[in-house]
Design a protein around this motif. Structure first.
Motif, mmCIF file in Angstrom:
data_model
loop_
_atom_site.group_PDB
_atom_site.id
_atom_site.type_symbol
_atom_site.label_atom_id
_atom_site.label_comp_id
_atom_site.label_asym_id
_atom_site.label_seq_id
_atom_site.Cartn_x
_atom_site.Cartn_y
_atom_site.Cartn_z
ATOM 1 N N VAL A 1 0.760 -1.125 -0.085
ATOM 2 C CA VAL A 1 -0.158 -0.018 -0.048
ATOM 3 C C VAL A 1 0.826 1.242 -0.180
ATOM 4 N N ALA A 2 0.409 2.364 -0.535
ATOM 5 C CA ALA A 2 1.171 3.502 -0.458
ATOM 6 C C ALA A 2 1.796 4.026 0.736
ATOM 7 N N GLU A 3 1.031 3.507 1.962
ATOM 8 C CA GLU A 3 1.640 3.828 3.296
ATOM 9 C C GLU A 3 2.948 3.056 3.423
ATOM 10 N N ASN A 4 3.070 2.068 2.703
ATOM 11 C CA ASN A 4 4.468 1.433 3.117
ATOM 12 C C ASN A 4 5.829 2.322 2.793
ATOM 13 N N PHE A 5 5.583 3.590 2.044
ATOM 14 C CA PHE A 5 6.501 4.717 1.734
ATOM 15 C C PHE A 5 6.136 6.062 2.410
ATOM 16 N N ARG A 6 7.233 6.585 2.715
ATOM 17 C CA ARG A 6 6.872 8.012 3.191
ATOM 18 C C ARG A 6 8.161 9.055 2.559
ATOM 19 N N MET A 7 7.617 10.318 2.460
ATOM 20 C CA MET A 7 8.472 11.345 1.964
ATOM 21 C C MET A 7 9.475 11.974 3.029
ATOM 22 N N TYR B 1 12.411 11.074 -14.387
ATOM 23 C CA TYR B 1 11.379 10.245 -14.389
ATOM 24 C C TYR B 1 12.140 8.999 -13.643
ATOM 25 N N LEU B 2 11.074 8.257 -12.750
ATOM 26 C CA LEU B 2 11.343 7.016 -11.939
ATOM 27 C C LEU B 2 10.441 5.879 -12.502
ATOM 28 N N SER B 3 10.914 4.825 -12.259
ATOM 29 C CA SER B 3 9.968 3.779 -12.597
ATOM 30 C C SER B 3 9.343 2.788 -11.563
ATOM 31 N N VAL B 4 8.361 2.442 -11.526
ATOM 32 C CA VAL B 4 7.847 1.273 -10.600
ATOM 33 C C VAL B 4 7.711 -0.045 -11.440
ATOM 34 N N ASP B 5 8.143 -0.914 -10.924
ATOM 35 C CA ASP B 5 7.932 -2.233 -11.650
ATOM 36 C C ASP B 5 7.414 -3.512 -10.814
ATOM 37 N N PRO B 6 6.880 -4.336 -11.163
ATOM 38 C CA PRO B 6 6.309 -5.425 -10.237
ATOM 39 C C PRO B 6 7.589 -6.146 -9.308
ATOM 40 N N TYR B 7 8.610 -6.358 -10.090
ATOM 41 C CA TYR B 7 9.764 -6.962 -9.417
ATOM 42 C C TYR B 7 10.209 -6.348 -8.013
ATOM 43 N N PHE C 1 3.036 2.742 -7.239
ATOM 44 C CA PHE C 1 3.400 1.425 -7.012
ATOM 45 C C PHE C 1 2.262 0.599 -6.673
ATOM 46 N N GLN C 2 1.347 1.141 -5.867
ATOM 47 C CA GLN C 2 0.146 0.296 -5.516
ATOM 48 C C GLN C 2 -0.811 0.123 -6.580
ATOM 49 N N SER C 3 -1.079 0.989 -7.390
ATOM 50 C CA SER C 3 -1.705 1.135 -8.687
ATOM 51 C C SER C 3 -1.211 0.193 -9.505
ATOM 52 N N MET C 4 0.198 0.216 -9.798
ATOM 53 C CA MET C 4 0.584 -0.745 -10.777
ATOM 54 C C MET C 4 0.410 -2.267 -10.412
ATOM 55 N N MET C 5 0.537 -2.609 -8.930
ATOM 56 C CA MET C 5 0.399 -4.143 -8.626
ATOM 57 C C MET C 5 -1.126 -4.349 -8.703
ATOM 58 N N THR C 6 -1.901 -3.467 -8.868
ATOM 59 C CA THR C 6 -3.575 -4.009 -8.740
ATOM 60 C C THR C 6 -4.046 -3.521 -10.304
ATOM 61 N N GLY C 7 -3.109 -3.410 -11.354
ATOM 62 C CA GLY C 7 -3.388 -3.328 -12.749
ATOM 63 C C GLY C 7 -4.329 -1.781 -13.256
ATOM 64 N N ASN D 1 -2.458 0.401 -14.372
ATOM 65 C CA ASN D 1 -1.908 1.376 -15.384
ATOM 66 C C ASN D 1 -2.219 0.585 -16.581
ATOM 67 N N ILE D 2 -1.771 1.402 -17.643
ATOM 68 C CA ILE D 2 -1.872 0.596 -19.155
ATOM 69 C C ILE D 2 -0.543 1.208 -19.648
ATOM 70 N N GLY D 3 0.215 0.013 -20.145
ATOM 71 C CA GLY D 3 1.746 0.065 -20.569
ATOM 72 C C GLY D 3 2.613 0.547 -19.226
ATOM 73 N N LYS D 4 3.639 0.998 -19.612
ATOM 74 C CA LYS D 4 4.435 1.391 -18.353
ATOM 75 C C LYS D 4 4.167 2.321 -17.463
ATOM 76 N N GLN D 5 4.363 2.120 -16.139
ATOM 77 C CA GLN D 5 3.952 3.034 -15.099
ATOM 78 C C GLN D 5 5.160 3.977 -14.839
ATOM 79 N N ILE D 6 4.872 5.211 -14.977
ATOM 80 C CA ILE D 6 6.158 6.058 -14.976
ATOM 81 C C ILE D 6 5.752 7.016 -13.876
#
Length: 351
Positions: A19-25, A45-51, A329-335, A337-342
């Motif tokens: 979940v988003a709360e696993n991260f903080r700024m 730009y930064l990438s978020v990926d399933p790995y 990251f949370q959004s990408m892990m639950t589908g 995104n369309i194409g690459k999540q940037i």
């Protein structure tokens, strides 16, 4: 000087959903001067990926990924512009990329850890270096070339799961470009299905959340399945494998349906499906991109050429702001995104 960066605040647990709360700024101090061999870069730009889900555990389950440490800056694929350099081969204004880019707005890095990129390869769309003209593109192209055994003109059918994601959306197109006569995608929304068939050249698309996958596969792959580009694992893959032909091939790109569970990679198949795999002599070998570094350069040039010729359509979902890395990251892990999540950190490319 103080700059923003993103740190891990908690682990989701081996079997939990991130979940988003696993991260903080937080703010971090950036020294005023840099040492010999270092550069100061502004993150674009930064990438978020399933790995990355594996890096959220104390034990990533692989020997080539290190876990993210709690309360330390997170890193991943990134691209930026050099603002100051004390490295012999890098100059102010150069664009550079790294697989271990810290999630912060400005950063001082060892110049040797960076790779210079040529904006012409992507017609100025720098974020594509994190997607189609980067790791996901290489994974799709080299994976299909090495493990797909496609022979042009031999009427092969390819199925792609996770077909609207970073790798899947490219894999289907590359399947056609390398000579598959039929490409069918499996994804999770009607919108994604329409995109696959109307824009990306897939011959058919199946919505696994709304349709009977086995039935739709039989209809769209009347001659069975010869090549399966697998991004998801789990039940969907079992259904596809059941309809694969003798001596066919599975390209193991990812197993996202299993990433929130504590299972080995690649996850073992169920007894019934494993029996089908053995009986029909279906190959299912682990594919690790890092074993093919000698093919990176020619592959990047090939992907760039296809893109410039309009043969490879590139899709990405962009979210703005370092503070939104966790949400992306949370959004990408639950589908989502369309194409690459940037994630766009800064669009300002002039100095």
């Amino acid at each position: 000087r103080w700059v923003d960066h993103e740190v891990r605040s908690s682990r989701p647990g081996k079997n939990g959903n991130p979940v988003a709360e696993n991260f903080r700024m937080e703010e971090v101090y950036l020294p005023d001067n840099i040492n010999e061999g270092q550069v100061q870069v502004r993150t674009l730009y930064l990438s978020v990926d399933p790995y990355m889900r594996c890096r959220m555990n104390e034990d990533t389950g692989t020997d080539y990924l290190t876990p993210w440490q709690l309360s330390q800056v997170v890193d991943g694929g990134g691209i930026g512009i050099i603002e100051e350099s004390k490295h012999t081969n890098l100059t102010k204004g150069d664009f550079v990329t790294s697989f271990y880019w810290p999630w912060q707005s400005k950063v001082i890095l060892d110049g040797n850890s960076l790779e210079k990129v040529d904006p012409q390869l992507v017609d100025g769309h720098l974020s594509y270096f994190l997607g189609a003209i980067g790791m996901p593109g290489l994974t799709s192209l080299i994976g299909i070339q090495e493990k797909g055994h496609i022979t042009a003109g031999s009427n092969q059918t390819m199925v792609v799961s996770g077909a609207a994601g970073a790798c899947g959306s490219l894999a289907g197109q590359i399947g056609h470009l390398l000579g598959c006569s039929r490409v069918v995608g499996i994804c999770g929304t009607r919108e994604k299905c329409i995109l696959l068939t109307s824009e990306l050249g897939f011959d058919a698309a199946i919505n696994y959340k709304k349709e009977n996958v086995a039935e739709q596969l039989r209809e769209s792959c009347p001659a069975g399945v010869d090549v399966y580009f697998d991004n998801v694992g789990g039940d969907i893959s079992d259904t596809v494998i059941s309809q694969m032909n003798e001596n066919s091939h599975i390209i193991l790109c990812g197993q996202i349906s299993q990433y929130n569970k504590d299972v080995p990679y690649p996850p073992p198949l169920s007894t019934a499906i494993e029996a089908i795999q053995k009986e029909r002599n279906i190959t299912r070998e682990r594919f690790l991109l890092l074993n093919y570094k000698d093919k990176f350069e020619p592959s990047i040039l090939q992907l760039s050429q296809w893109f410039k010729e309009g043969k490879l359509k590139i899709k990405e979902t962009v979210i703005n702001g370092l503070e939104n890395m966790g949400a992306a990251f949370q959004s990408m892990m639950t589908g989502g995104n369309i194409g690459k999540q940037i994630v766009c950190i800064s669009e300002e490319i002039s100095l």
